[in-house]
Design a protein around this motif. Sequence first.
Motif, PDB file in Angstrom:
ATOM      1  N   LYS A  86     -11.251   6.192 -16.308  1.00 11.86           N
ATOM      2  CA  LYS A  86     -10.796   6.704 -17.600  1.00 11.86           C
ATOM      3  C   LYS A  86      -9.673   7.732 -17.461  1.00 11.86           C
ATOM      4  N   GLY A  87      -9.222   7.967 -16.231  1.00  8.03           N
ATOM      5  CA  GLY A  87      -8.033   8.785 -16.051  1.00  8.03           C
ATOM      6  C   GLY A  87      -8.240  10.182 -15.511  1.00  8.03           C
ATOM      7  N   ALA A  88      -9.491  10.559 -15.237  1.00  8.46           N
ATOM      8  CA  ALA A  88      -9.745  11.902 -14.722  1.00  8.46           C
ATOM      9  C   ALA A  88      -9.503  11.961 -13.212  1.00  8.46           C
ATOM     10  N   ASN A  89      -9.254  13.161 -12.730  1.00 10.94           N
ATOM     11  CA  ASN A  89      -9.173  13.426 -11.290  1.00 10.94           C
ATOM     12  C   ASN A  89     -10.566  13.844 -10.830  1.00 10.94           C
ATOM     13  N   VAL A  90     -11.242  12.962 -10.130  1.00  4.89           N
ATOM     14  CA  VAL A  90     -12.681  13.100  -9.911  1.00  4.89           C
ATOM     15  C   VAL A  90     -13.024  13.547  -8.497  1.00  4.89           C
ATOM     16  N   THR A  91     -13.861  14.565  -8.432  1.00  3.48           N
ATOM     17  CA  THR A  91     -14.541  14.974  -7.210  1.00  3.48           C
ATOM     18  C   THR A  91     -16.012  14.631  -7.393  1.00  3.48           C
ATOM     19  N   SER A 110     -10.919   3.722  -3.667  1.00  5.03           N
ATOM     20  CA  SER A 110     -11.171   4.615  -4.799  1.00  5.03           C
ATOM     21  C   SER A 110     -10.267   5.843  -4.785  1.00  5.03           C
ATOM     22  N   SER A 111      -9.966   6.329  -5.976  1.00  2.53           N
ATOM     23  CA  SER A 111      -9.243   7.595  -6.110  1.00  2.53           C
ATOM     24  C   SER A 111     -10.193   8.791  -6.107  1.00  2.53           C
ATOM     25  N   VAL A 112     -11.496   8.519  -6.152  1.00  5.93           N
ATOM     26  CA  VAL A 112     -12.484   9.600  -6.195  1.00  5.93           C
ATOM     27  C   VAL A 112     -12.569  10.291  -4.834  1.00  5.93           C
ATOM     28  N   ASN A 113     -12.633  11.612  -4.870  1.00  6.56           N
ATOM     29  CA  ASN A 113     -12.812  12.405  -3.653  1.00  6.56           C
ATOM     30  C   ASN A 113     -14.313  12.564  -3.404  1.00  6.56           C
ATOM     31  N   TYR A 114     -14.859  11.681  -2.576  1.00  8.20           N
ATOM     32  CA  TYR A 114     -16.290  11.723  -2.250  1.00  8.20           C
ATOM     33  C   TYR A 114     -16.526  12.586  -1.019  1.00  8.20           C
TER      34      TYR A 114
END
Length: 225
Positions: A86-91, A110-114
């Motif tokens: 949905k466009g958020a910068n996710v951690t 993924s763009s998510v910082n896991y």
Amino acid sequence: MNEEKLNELRQKVQNLALEYQKKEDFTGWFEVMYTDALGNPEEIPWAKMQPHPCLENWLKTKDITNKKALVIGCGLGDDSELVAEKGANVTAFDIAPSSIEWCKKRFNNSSVNYFVADLLKLDNSWKNSFDLIFESRTIQALPLSIRREVIEAIATLLKPKGTLLVVTRLREIEDIPDGPPWPVSEEELSQLSEYGYEEITRIPYSDPNNPSIKQALIEYQRKRL
């Protein structure tokens, strides 16, 4: 998943949680569940392999583009991926290393910082720094003896005017329930007001596997520090 298997997994969770509580380790059993699963999500009773429907519905009417978002206790990553979509910068973090490894394998582009982290030992630089926090069933998975500490740890992460979404089971009395999970009481939730939070909406929902259990997504806004 059939009812017999689900009950077997619930019993395993309760036995492990009790075993680790005796060692004053309130979270070590999560890693055991993930490693024992050997890559089979059906061995993780809380893993639905899809985003939480309440989160999906909430996001339908919200614009979170470029918002700095945090997913607490991210499990196998489905909620985190939706928030990123949905466009958020996710951690997104979880205390179980095997959980994070699983996320990275599932969503290798993924763009998510896991990453692996302990909610109660986060760096102070995280405080007051997120626009959106999603907490699904993490509070209820930790015992009442550390609940005040857990809620404080979550509450201090959000910016003023930011949004906290809590998905949880609810209980109507202050007596200590059997668990895990240990449903959350209104008195416990009221602790958020100490950190400038105001409840905006509450959306009840029913789990098909537990239709009699009171559950809700609760949206809060942090009005002040």
